[in-house]
Scaffold this active site. Structure first.
Site, PDB file in Angstrom:
ATOM      1  CB  SER A  84      -0.854  -0.011   1.267  1.00  0.00           C
ATOM      2  OG  SER A  84      -1.486   1.245   1.450  1.00  0.00           O
ATOM      3  CE1 TYR A 116      -3.580  -1.746   5.949  1.00  0.00           C
ATOM      4  CE2 TYR A 116      -3.424   0.499   5.117  1.00  0.00           C
ATOM      5  CZ  TYR A 116      -3.577  -0.860   4.886  1.00  0.00           C
ATOM      6  OH  TYR A 116      -3.719  -1.322   3.595  1.00  0.00           O
TER       7      TYR A 116
HETATM    8  N1  LIG Z   1      -8.751  -0.753  -0.539  1.00  0.00           N
HETATM    9  C1  LIG Z   1      -7.714   0.024  -0.435  1.00  0.00           C
HETATM   10  O1  LIG Z   1      -7.840   1.271  -0.468  1.00  0.00           O
HETATM   11  C2  LIG Z   1      -6.327  -0.569  -0.335  1.00  0.00           C
HETATM   12  C3  LIG Z   1      -5.245   0.281  -0.592  1.00  0.00           C
HETATM   13  C4  LIG Z   1      -3.957  -0.209  -0.515  1.00  0.00           C
HETATM   14  C5  LIG Z   1      -3.758  -1.550  -0.181  1.00  0.00           C
HETATM   15  N2  LIG Z   1      -4.814  -2.362   0.083  1.00  0.00           N
HETATM   16  C6  LIG Z   1      -4.515  -3.765   0.451  1.00  0.00           C
HETATM   17  O2  LIG Z   1      -5.125  -4.611  -0.494  1.00  0.00           O
HETATM   18  C7  LIG Z   1      -5.401  -5.874   0.088  1.00  0.00           C
HETATM   19  C8  LIG Z   1      -6.828  -6.279  -0.220  1.00  0.00           C
HETATM   20  O3  LIG Z   1      -7.718  -5.351   0.385  1.00  0.00           O
HETATM   21  P1  LIG Z   1      -9.122  -4.945  -0.246  1.00  0.00           P
HETATM   22  O4  LIG Z   1      -9.082  -3.496  -0.471  1.00  0.00           O
HETATM   23  O5  LIG Z   1      -9.476  -5.857  -1.365  1.00  0.00           O
HETATM   24  O6  LIG Z   1     -10.062  -5.194   1.043  1.00  0.00           O
HETATM   25  P2  LIG Z   1     -11.366  -6.113   1.262  1.00  0.00           P
HETATM   26  O7  LIG Z   1     -12.356  -5.891   0.180  1.00  0.00           O
HETATM   27  O8  LIG Z   1     -11.776  -5.859   2.677  1.00  0.00           O
HETATM   28  O9  LIG Z   1     -10.781  -7.595   1.128  1.00  0.00           O
HETATM   29  C9  LIG Z   1      -9.889  -8.108   2.096  1.00  0.00           C
HETATM   30  C10 LIG Z   1      -9.743  -9.606   1.895  1.00  0.00           C
HETATM   31  O10 LIG Z   1      -8.836 -10.106   2.920  1.00  0.00           O
HETATM   32  C11 LIG Z   1      -9.440 -11.248   3.502  1.00  0.00           C
HETATM   33  N3  LIG Z   1      -8.998 -11.448   4.873  1.00  0.00           N
HETATM   34  C12 LIG Z   1      -9.144 -10.610   5.938  1.00  0.00           C
HETATM   35  N4  LIG Z   1      -8.643 -11.189   7.040  1.00  0.00           N
HETATM   36  C13 LIG Z   1      -8.196 -12.428   6.664  1.00  0.00           C
HETATM   37  C14 LIG Z   1      -7.592 -13.498   7.364  1.00  0.00           C
HETATM   38  N5  LIG Z   1      -7.343 -13.425   8.679  1.00  0.00           N
HETATM   39  N6  LIG Z   1      -7.234 -14.603   6.668  1.00  0.00           N
HETATM   40  C15 LIG Z   1      -7.479 -14.685   5.347  1.00  0.00           C
HETATM   41  N7  LIG Z   1      -8.056 -13.710   4.623  1.00  0.00           N
HETATM   42  C16 LIG Z   1      -8.410 -12.588   5.291  1.00  0.00           C
HETATM   43  C17 LIG Z   1     -10.930 -10.991   3.426  1.00  0.00           C
HETATM   44  O11 LIG Z   1     -11.619 -12.242   3.416  1.00  0.00           O
HETATM   45  P3  LIG Z   1     -12.381 -12.896   4.668  1.00  0.00           P
HETATM   46  O12 LIG Z   1     -12.942 -11.774   5.489  1.00  0.00           O
HETATM   47  O13 LIG Z   1     -13.417 -13.733   3.988  1.00  0.00           O
HETATM   48  O14 LIG Z   1     -11.351 -13.720   5.374  1.00  0.00           O
HETATM   49  C18 LIG Z   1     -11.052 -10.345   2.058  1.00  0.00           C
HETATM   50  O15 LIG Z   1     -11.149 -11.322   1.055  1.00  0.00           O
HETATM   51  C19 LIG Z   1      -5.084  -5.715   1.573  1.00  0.00           C
HETATM   52  O16 LIG Z   1      -3.797  -6.253   1.843  1.00  0.00           O
HETATM   53  C20 LIG Z   1      -5.078  -4.218   1.789  1.00  0.00           C
HETATM   54  O17 LIG Z   1      -4.265  -3.833   2.878  1.00  0.00           O
HETATM   55  C21 LIG Z   1      -6.103  -1.900   0.009  1.00  0.00           C
END
Ligand SMILES: NC(=O)c1ccc[n+]([C@@H]2O[C@H](COP(=O)([O-])OP(=O)(O)OC[C@H]3O[C@@H](n4cnc5c(N)ncnc54)[C@H](OP(=O)(O)O)[C@@H]3O)[C@@H](O)[C@H]2O)c1
Length: 251
Positions: free
Chosen positions: A137, A150
């Site tokens: 990120s 975070y």
């Molecule tokens: N959205 C943003 O603005 C953003 C920006 C920069 C980086 N990111 C990064 O991108 C990645 C994906 O995030 P996203 O934006 O797609 O968020 P999201 O829609 O909330 O998806 C997060 C995913 O992580 C899974 N997860 C959470 N806890 C887990 C655990 N203990 N074990 C296994 N899986 C787990 C969730 O599945 P379950 O709840 O079903 O386990 C879900 O599939 C993350 O690493 C996040 O830090 C996001």
């Protein structure tokens, strides 16, 4: 188009960037093993993408060592690992930090990546052409008020990714960090404990990235020739210049 039978593991494939990446990788011809805690969502996604044997799914909690062991023990030969599972919990100042939330963020964003990667390095080596993509990120190299739990975790994940790249030098395993800015997924809803209105305010008046935009970047890194390593790919909405600088149109 990639070789037809390459296998990819995607963690956190039940939502957001992980689910979009699974769809994009399937379009590229990869076989998939999908992991997350919400298995019913994985079941639906796997069915949409053709089901077994090409698309498998198994429960995975990356914060739980036995769950990681069970999930990874099935995989013998692997081309691609996308360490995508991650989240932020809350927006607390350092003075007001809730220690348990910090621990959970470190367990998920740092220890989870460590556990899954260690468990699958042998399988990645066995393929003769492995690739680890870690979802970082801009929080991995920027900071903002209330974000320390975070950002500290993503800074650590960034250091882990850079170190892995160094330690695998000379081996046929590439290492990439994809570092997005604001992406409209369930991320903010999770951060704010299901508060939909507060989550929506993060994207108010601006156009965020979609999960598919990030998935395309991941696929770009994965589909370069084997001698090309994209070390870090930073991608932000046009409306965002850094974590705290967002252009919002009023009205
Ligand atoms: N959205 C943003 O603005 C953003 C920006 C920069 C980086 N990111 C990064 O991108 C990645 C994906 O995030 P996203 O934006 O797609 O968020 P999201 O829609 O909330 O998806 C997060 C995913 O992580 C899974 N997860 C959470 N806890 C887990 C655990 N203990 N074990 C296994 N899986 C787990 C969730 O599945 P379950 O709840 O079903 O386990 C879900 O599939 C993350 O690493 C996040 O830090 C996001």
């Amino acid at each position: 188009m990639s070789e037809p039978h390459k296998l990819a593991v995607v963690t956190g494939a039940s939502a957001g960037i992980g689910a979009a990446t699974a769809r994009a990788l399937r379009r590229e011809g990869f076989r998939l093993v999908l992991g997350a805690r919400r298995v019913e969502r994985l079941e639906r996604l796997a069915a949409e993408l053709g089901g077994p044997p090409e698309v498998e799914y198994h429960p995975l909690d990356v914060t739980d060592p036995p769950s990681v062991r069970k999930f990874t023990s099935r995989i013998g030969r692997l081309h691609v690992l996308v360490n995508n599972a991650g989240a932020a919990y809350g927006l607390d100042s350092i003075e007001g930090a809730v220690e348990e939330r910090w621990r959970e963020m470190f367990e998920l964003n740092v220890m989870g990546v460590l556990r899954v990667t260690r468990a699958l390095l042998g399988a990645l080596r066995s393929s003769g052409d492995g690739h680890v993509v870690n979802l970082g990120s801009i929080a991995g190299f920027e900071i903002y008020r209330g974000g320390a739990g975070y950002t500290a975790a993503k800074h650590a994940a960034h250091a882990l990714t850079r170190t892995l790249r160094l330690e695998l030098l000379g081996e046929p395993i590439r290492v990439t960090e994809v570092a997005p800015g604001l992406v409209d997924t369930e991320f903010s809803r999770v951060r704010f404990g299901g508060d939909v209105e507060r989550a929506a305010s993060v994207y108010r008046g601006m156009t965020p990235l979609a999960a598919e935009d990030v998935a395309e970047c991941i696929v770009f890194a994965l589909t370069r020739p084997a001698h090309v390593n994209i070390d870090q790919l930073v991608v932000m909405p046009r409306d965002q210049a850094q974590s705290t600088e967002v252009h919002r149109r009023e009205g």
